[in-house]
Enzyme design. Sequence first.
Site, short mmCIF file in Angstrom:
data_model
loop_
_atom_site.label_atom_id
_atom_site.label_comp_id
_atom_site.label_asym_id
_atom_site.label_seq_id
_atom_site.Cartn_x
_atom_site.Cartn_y
_atom_site.Cartn_z
CG ASP A 171 27.74 59.60 -3.40
OD1 ASP A 171 27.58 58.35 -2.87
OD2 ASP A 171 27.87 60.03 -5.10
CE1 TYR A 177 30.68 55.84 -8.58
CE2 TYR A 177 29.41 57.92 -9.65
CZ TYR A 177 29.19 56.86 -8.78
OH TYR A 177 28.25 57.00 -7.57
CG HIS A 194 24.22 57.66 -0.07
ND1 HIS A 194 24.79 57.84 0.50
CD2 HIS A 194 24.05 57.89 -1.35
CE1 HIS A 194 26.18 58.17 -0.45
NE2 HIS A 194 25.74 57.51 -1.55
#
Length: 394
Positions: A187, A314, A367
């Site tokens: 990630d 982000y 994930h």
Amino acid sequence: MPDALPRPEPFLAQTAPAVIEDLRARLRATRWPDAPEDAGWSLGTDVGYLRELVRYWADEFDWPAQEAALAQLPRFRVRLGDLGIHFVHARAAARGGSAGPVLPLVLSHGWPDSFWRYAKVIPLLTDPGAHGADPADAFDVVVPDMPGYGYSDRPAGPALDSIAVAGLWAELMSVLGYERFGAAGGDIGSHVSRYLGLDHPDRVVAVHRTDGGVPVFTGDPADLTPEERAWMETMAAWGATEGAYSAMHRTKPQTAAFGLTDSPAGLAAWIVEKLRAWSDCDGDVERSFTKDEILTNITIYWLTGTIGSSMRMYRANSAISPAQLARRVEVPSGFSLFPGDIGRPPRAWLERTTNLVRVTELPRGGHFAPFEEPELYAEELRAFFRPYRPAVAD
């Protein structure tokens, strides 16, 4: 005379009983939204599942027991610049005089998690001999919480991007006395590991990742293989149907942070939907995580108040230039592709963007592979880094 390196200090988290009682009171006072009949997970988090999870969180979940279990890991804090960084530093078990050099390894987590992602895999990496593997494959393992996540400080100003965090991790490894080391992550942690290889190739012996990152291509699309074009189309379609969370994080994270910081049920809804969607669970999140495991991850976010600061990363990463995103990693690179992960780039793309030396298709896992399938993940790291152990002794 050079400045002395900062000194890590042992860290122990102990939550006051009043804080837990406040959490339970908030959970029991949750105002529940309506939902269309039989909506299930089709519109986001399933109301029925979340009601049961919140009830368990309020009445049965034993946070002190989970906190005590996490305290068994060797945890520290150190000041790097203006930030206090929390990390696990677990040294390799004794292996005998002929085992060869121990490889230091820094593991970088992603969102929505923290050092929690690697809690199961740490003992498999530091003491493989105790788990049926070769003792010569032991690592010194370092697992930091990124700034704004877990028990690390939240930046007072703008969030740090993955490039800056990679620089911090290089500094952390120097503080711990490691001149050369391996890097691995998934990630956002995949991006951080990538920049460790890009910006510190004299120190990073190899990079292992579980995804290929954001596909950025600045050349002629005709030069892409059919598999690469199909993968990019798939990722674009995924972004259109599953990427609303990311758009919010990149653009208006503070708006979401109000509700998620104030409502533990809202926080759980935001995170558990991703644990379900991104794990290899076939729609049943508790095939990959127990309730206690889910709630340990969420409770760390609640107690540290880091959901807003974690989302802001982000926004920071969205400002990284295409030129940076398009750089090729020349450090030896390996990938473990798990079937339930978000994106599984084709080999052609991995060869285009990295000095690819190993790629493995795994039979199960998603994930959060280090947590979902710690044995598989540990074996992947042991096999990938084995040829690079002598480099740390050079």
